[in-house]
Design a protein around this motif. Sequence first.
Motif, PDB file in Angstrom:
ATOM      1  N   SER A  39      -1.048 -11.144   1.409  1.00 20.59           N
ATOM      2  CA  SER A  39      -0.081 -11.267   2.499  1.00 20.59           C
ATOM      3  C   SER A  39       0.600 -12.627   2.450  1.00 20.59           C
ATOM      4  O   SER A  39      -0.049 -13.635   2.206  1.00 20.59           O
ATOM      5  CB  SER A  39      -0.771 -11.108   3.851  1.00 20.59           C
ATOM      6  N   LYS A  71       2.568 -15.323   4.740  1.00 18.56           N
ATOM      7  CA  LYS A  71       2.652 -15.671   6.159  1.00 18.56           C
ATOM      8  C   LYS A  71       3.522 -16.898   6.299  1.00 18.56           C
ATOM      9  O   LYS A  71       3.175 -17.969   5.818  1.00 18.56           O
ATOM     10  CB  LYS A  71       1.255 -15.925   6.723  1.00 18.56           C
ATOM     11  N   ARG A 117       5.459  -2.920   6.128  1.00 17.48           N
ATOM     12  CA  ARG A 117       4.727  -4.058   5.567  1.00 17.48           C
ATOM     13  C   ARG A 117       4.913  -5.352   6.354  1.00 17.48           C
ATOM     14  O   ARG A 117       4.204  -6.324   6.066  1.00 17.48           O
ATOM     15  CB  ARG A 117       5.163  -4.322   4.125  1.00 17.48           C
ATOM     16  N   GLN A 172       5.091 -12.112   8.739  1.00 19.95           N
ATOM     17  CA  GLN A 172       4.030 -11.747   7.809  1.00 19.95           C
ATOM     18  C   GLN A 172       4.442 -10.507   7.034  1.00 19.95           C
ATOM     19  O   GLN A 172       4.933  -9.538   7.615  1.00 19.95           O
ATOM     20  CB  GLN A 172       2.712 -11.477   8.547  1.00 19.95           C
ATOM     21  N   ASP A 179       2.711  -7.885   4.295  1.00 19.38           N
ATOM     22  CA  ASP A 179       1.475  -7.446   3.647  1.00 19.38           C
ATOM     23  C   ASP A 179       1.771  -6.724   2.339  1.00 19.38           C
ATOM     24  O   ASP A 179       2.902  -6.373   2.046  1.00 19.38           O
ATOM     25  CB  ASP A 179       0.692  -6.530   4.596  1.00 19.38           C
ATOM     26  N   HIS A 180       0.715  -6.506   1.565  1.00 18.63           N
ATOM     27  CA  HIS A 180       0.827  -5.775   0.292  1.00 18.63           C
ATOM     28  C   HIS A 180       1.934  -6.382  -0.578  1.00 18.63           C
ATOM     29  O   HIS A 180       2.817  -5.670  -1.060  1.00 18.63           O
ATOM     30  CB  HIS A 180       1.104  -4.285   0.550  1.00 18.63           C
ATOM     31  N   ALA A 181       1.878  -7.699  -0.740  1.00 17.94           N
ATOM     32  CA  ALA A 181       2.920  -8.399  -1.487  1.00 17.94           C
ATOM     33  C   ALA A 181       3.048  -7.870  -2.909  1.00 17.94           C
ATOM     34  O   ALA A 181       2.050  -7.521  -3.560  1.00 17.94           O
ATOM     35  CB  ALA A 181       2.626  -9.896  -1.499  1.00 17.94           C
TER      36      ALA A 181
END
Length: 124
Positions: free
Chosen positions: A17, A19, A67, A82, A84-86
């Motif tokens: 993730s 941020k 995401r 944020q 996620d699942h970059a």
Amino acid sequence: QVQLVESGGGLVHPGGSLKLSCSISGTLLEHYGIGWFHQAPGKERVGLAAIDPSDGSTYSSASVRDRVTISIDSTKTTVYFQMDHAEPEDTGRYYCATGYNPALRLWEEMYTVWGQGTQVTVSS
């Protein structure tokens, strides 16, 4: 005069993730939204998500909606982003920006004040 400063960039592993924070100095008027944008190397800048500090409403691009999370702290001086699942495709410079935007759109021309951006690299 509102000023924005992004932070939180750096190296993110695929699947992790990213941020980011956008610190706001100055006073935002009602319906001046804060948007997050991504510019991948060699590509145009793309809007990802926005929040209206006036009422907390949010909007995100359909391409990343599942995401991303955008939020603001209780003092309304920091907006958080944020993702996620970059993926490696998420590499690039991330900007926060503000402008009068009651409909909370992600059109660049609606954003008149921009931060300098923060660099994110998604790589193993």
